[in-house]
Write a protein that holds these residues in place. Structure first.
Motif, PDB file in Angstrom:
ATOM      1  N   ILE A 142       0.794  -1.287   0.019  1.00 41.35           N
ATOM      2  CA  ILE A 142       0.187  -0.190  -0.013  1.00 41.35           C
ATOM      3  C   ILE A 142       1.011   1.223   0.102  1.00 41.35           C
ATOM      4  N   HIS A 143       0.787   1.998  -0.842  1.00 38.75           N
ATOM      5  CA  HIS A 143       1.671   3.232  -1.315  1.00 38.75           C
ATOM      6  C   HIS A 143       3.094   2.629  -1.157  1.00 38.75           C
ATOM      7  N   GLY A 144       3.505   1.609  -1.685  1.00 38.76           N
ATOM      8  CA  GLY A 144       5.100   1.413  -1.443  1.00 38.76           C
ATOM      9  C   GLY A 144       5.445   0.513  -0.179  1.00 38.76           C
ATOM     10  N   ARG A 145       4.483   0.612   0.678  1.00 37.81           N
ATOM     11  CA  ARG A 145       4.750  -0.104   2.178  1.00 37.81           C
ATOM     12  C   ARG A 145       4.188  -1.576   1.866  1.00 37.81           C
ATOM     13  N   LEU A 146       4.955  -2.569   2.507  1.00 38.86           N
ATOM     14  CA  LEU A 146       4.194  -3.923   2.612  1.00 38.86           C
ATOM     15  C   LEU A 146       3.127  -4.110   3.283  1.00 38.86           C
ATOM     16  N   LEU A 147       2.116  -4.472   2.855  1.00 37.45           N
ATOM     17  CA  LEU A 147       0.666  -4.850   3.489  1.00 37.45           C
ATOM     18  C   LEU A 147       0.700  -6.459   3.994  1.00 37.45           C
ATOM     19  N   ARG A 148       1.266  -7.266   2.722  1.00 38.42           N
ATOM     20  CA  ARG A 148       1.139  -8.813   3.109  1.00 38.42           C
ATOM     21  C   ARG A 148       2.330  -9.251   2.172  1.00 38.42           C
ATOM     22  N   GLU A 149       3.225 -10.212   2.642  1.00 36.91           N
ATOM     23  CA  GLU A 149       4.042 -10.984   2.123  1.00 36.91           C
ATOM     24  C   GLU A 149       3.335 -11.951   1.273  1.00 36.91           C
ATOM     25  N   ALA A 150       4.093 -12.074  -0.097  1.00 41.94           N
ATOM     26  CA  ALA A 150       3.870 -13.081  -1.044  1.00 41.94           C
ATOM     27  C   ALA A 150       4.427 -14.375  -0.489  1.00 41.94           C
ATOM     28  N   MET A 151       3.650 -15.470  -0.494  1.00 42.58           N
ATOM     29  CA  MET A 151       4.043 -16.774  -0.014  1.00 42.58           C
ATOM     30  C   MET A 151       4.651 -17.336  -1.365  1.00 42.58           C
ATOM     31  N   VAL A 152       5.921 -17.901  -1.591  1.00 48.41           N
ATOM     32  CA  VAL A 152       6.449 -18.540  -2.770  1.00 48.41           C
ATOM     33  C   VAL A 152       7.329 -19.706  -2.449  1.00 48.41           C
ATOM     34  N   CYS A 153       7.530 -20.303  -3.470  1.00 46.86           N
ATOM     35  CA  CYS A 153       8.336 -21.268  -3.708  1.00 46.86           C
ATOM     36  C   CYS A 153       9.717 -20.814  -4.551  1.00 46.86           C
ATOM     37  N   VAL A 154      10.803 -21.216  -4.267  1.00 46.45           N
ATOM     38  CA  VAL A 154      12.104 -20.605  -5.009  1.00 46.45           C
ATOM     39  C   VAL A 154      12.648 -21.862  -5.298  1.00 46.45           C
ATOM     40  N   ALA A 155      13.490 -21.545  -6.495  1.00 40.63           N
ATOM     41  CA  ALA A 155      14.381 -22.574  -7.185  1.00 40.63           C
ATOM     42  C   ALA A 155      15.478 -22.765  -6.239  1.00 40.63           C
ATOM     43  N   LYS A 156      15.978 -24.178  -6.221  1.00 41.87           N
ATOM     44  CA  LYS A 156      17.106 -24.567  -5.411  1.00 41.87           C
ATOM     45  C   LYS A 156      18.015 -25.333  -6.349  1.00 41.87           C
ATOM     46  N   ALA A 157      19.172 -25.050  -6.281  1.00 39.35           N
ATOM     47  CA  ALA A 157      20.399 -25.759  -7.055  1.00 39.35           C
ATOM     48  C   ALA A 157      20.200 -27.391  -6.797  1.00 39.35           C
ATOM     49  N   GLY A 158      19.732 -28.155  -7.496  1.00 43.41           N
ATOM     50  CA  GLY A 158      19.785 -29.724  -7.370  1.00 43.41           C
ATOM     51  C   GLY A 158      19.620 -30.368  -8.735  1.00 43.41           C
ATOM     52  N   ALA A 159      19.647 -31.873  -8.430  1.00 43.50           N
ATOM     53  CA  ALA A 159      19.585 -32.749  -9.567  1.00 43.50           C
ATOM     54  C   ALA A 159      18.330 -33.447  -9.894  1.00 43.50           C
ATOM     55  N   ASN A 160      17.422 -33.123  -8.792  1.00 42.74           N
ATOM     56  CA  ASN A 160      16.226 -33.922  -8.821  1.00 42.74           C
ATOM     57  C   ASN A 160      14.862 -33.129  -9.314  1.00 42.74           C
ATOM     58  N   PRO A 161      14.838 -32.961 -10.907  1.00 41.11           N
ATOM     59  CA  PRO A 161      13.556 -32.202 -11.279  1.00 41.11           C
ATOM     60  C   PRO A 161      12.452 -32.403 -10.327  1.00 41.11           C
ATOM     61  N   GLY A 162      11.840 -31.368 -10.087  1.00 48.19           N
ATOM     62  CA  GLY A 162      10.164 -31.318  -9.446  1.00 48.19           C
ATOM     63  C   GLY A 162      10.241 -31.646  -8.052  1.00 48.19           C
ATOM     64  N   LYS A 163      11.243 -32.010  -7.412  1.00 51.50           N
ATOM     65  CA  LYS A 163      11.540 -32.369  -6.036  1.00 51.50           C
ATOM     66  C   LYS A 163      11.134 -31.204  -5.185  1.00 51.50           C
ATOM     67  N   VAL A 164      10.385 -31.359  -4.080  1.00 53.11           N
ATOM     68  CA  VAL A 164      10.136 -30.126  -3.379  1.00 53.11           C
ATOM     69  C   VAL A 164      10.603 -30.232  -2.024  1.00 53.11           C
ATOM     70  N   ASP A 165      11.341 -29.343  -1.428  1.00 51.20           N
ATOM     71  CA  ASP A 165      11.956 -29.289  -0.185  1.00 51.20           C
ATOM     72  C   ASP A 165      11.250 -28.338   0.692  1.00 51.20           C
ATOM     73  N   THR A 166      10.533 -28.958   1.647  1.00 49.86           N
ATOM     74  CA  THR A 166       9.497 -27.931   2.566  1.00 49.86           C
ATOM     75  C   THR A 166      10.265 -27.723   3.731  1.00 49.86           C
ATOM     76  N   SER A 167      11.673 -27.853   3.744  1.00 53.42           N
ATOM     77  CA  SER A 167      12.341 -27.721   5.082  1.00 53.42           C
ATOM     78  C   SER A 167      12.757 -26.266   5.368  1.00 53.42           C
ATOM     79  N   ALA A 168      12.714 -25.335   4.372  1.00 53.81           N
ATOM     80  CA  ALA A 168      13.005 -24.081   4.214  1.00 53.81           C
ATOM     81  C   ALA A 168      12.183 -23.317   5.246  1.00 53.81           C
TER      82      ALA A 168
END
Length: 201
Positions: free
Chosen positions: A175-201
């Motif tokens: 709101i006017h440049g000030r955070l109102l709510r964070e975006a909840m996201v998944c991000v890329a992680k360097a690894g060799a297993n395509p599509g595997k999700v690590d929820t330990s973050a």
């Protein structure tokens, strides 16, 4: 002879007056230093008062600007609490629209009419957000920013640089440049297993 004595006395008197005359002229010169010191003291006092005046004026101007900014911020962010409550409404409207497959909508006139109304409601809400200075954060493909994003999980084998947003679970808002709510996201992680999700973050 008496006249000669009188003339001699007169000459002696004139001689004494001539000799003492410089003493009379010297008196004002002795007062000059005292007068210069007084002027210097007055000038110093004037300079000090001028400096104090300038400082007071600057402080008053800074106070006025701070008060004005506080008033502007109050006006800008007064609706923050109410707007945050409406974010859940925006989320649910979008979920309702996304939950219906395109083929279902195309094959059912009633469902299509219902979703058309939901979409119209969503557009009105987004327009109200725009007028209030509320902006939706859609960071797909952007680097993770801890100021605006919250990482829920890391995903291996996405062919994206580490830390790149690959999934948005919940959009964020400002709101006017000030955070109102964070975006909840998944991000890329360097690894060799395509599509595997690590929820330990």
């Amino acid at each position: 002879m008496f006249r000669t004595l009188v003339e001699t006395a007169a000459k002696m008197t004139d001689s004494n007056e001539t000799t003492t005359a410089p003493e009379t002229d010297a008196a004002p010169k002795q007062q000059a230093p005292a007068s210069s010191d007084a002027v210097a003291a007055l000038e110093a006092e004037v300079a000090s008062l001028k400096d104090q005046l300038l400082r007071s004026m600057a402080e008053a101007e800074n106070t006025r600007r701070r008060a004005q900014k506080e008033r502007e911020d109050t006006a800008k962010y007064a609706v923050s609490g109410f707007a945050k409550e409406l974010l859940a409404v925006a989320d649910n409207l979008r979920r309702a629209i996304d939950a219906v497959p395109a083929e279902t909508r195309a094959g059912n006139e009633q469902v299509n009419t219902l979703l058309t109304g939901v979409e119209a409601t969503e557009r009105q809400l987004v327009a109200a957000f725009d007028r209030a200075g509320i902006v939706k954060l859609e960071p797909m493909g952007q680097p993770f920013d801890p100021n605006f994003h919250q990482v829920v999980a890391e995903v291996d084998g996405t062919d994206k640089p580490a830390g790149t947003v690959v999934t948005i679970l919940q959009p964020g808002y400002t709101i006017h440049g000030r955070l109102l709510r964070e975006a909840m996201v998944c991000v890329a992680k360097a690894g060799a297993n395509p599509g595997k999700v690590d929820t330990s973050a």
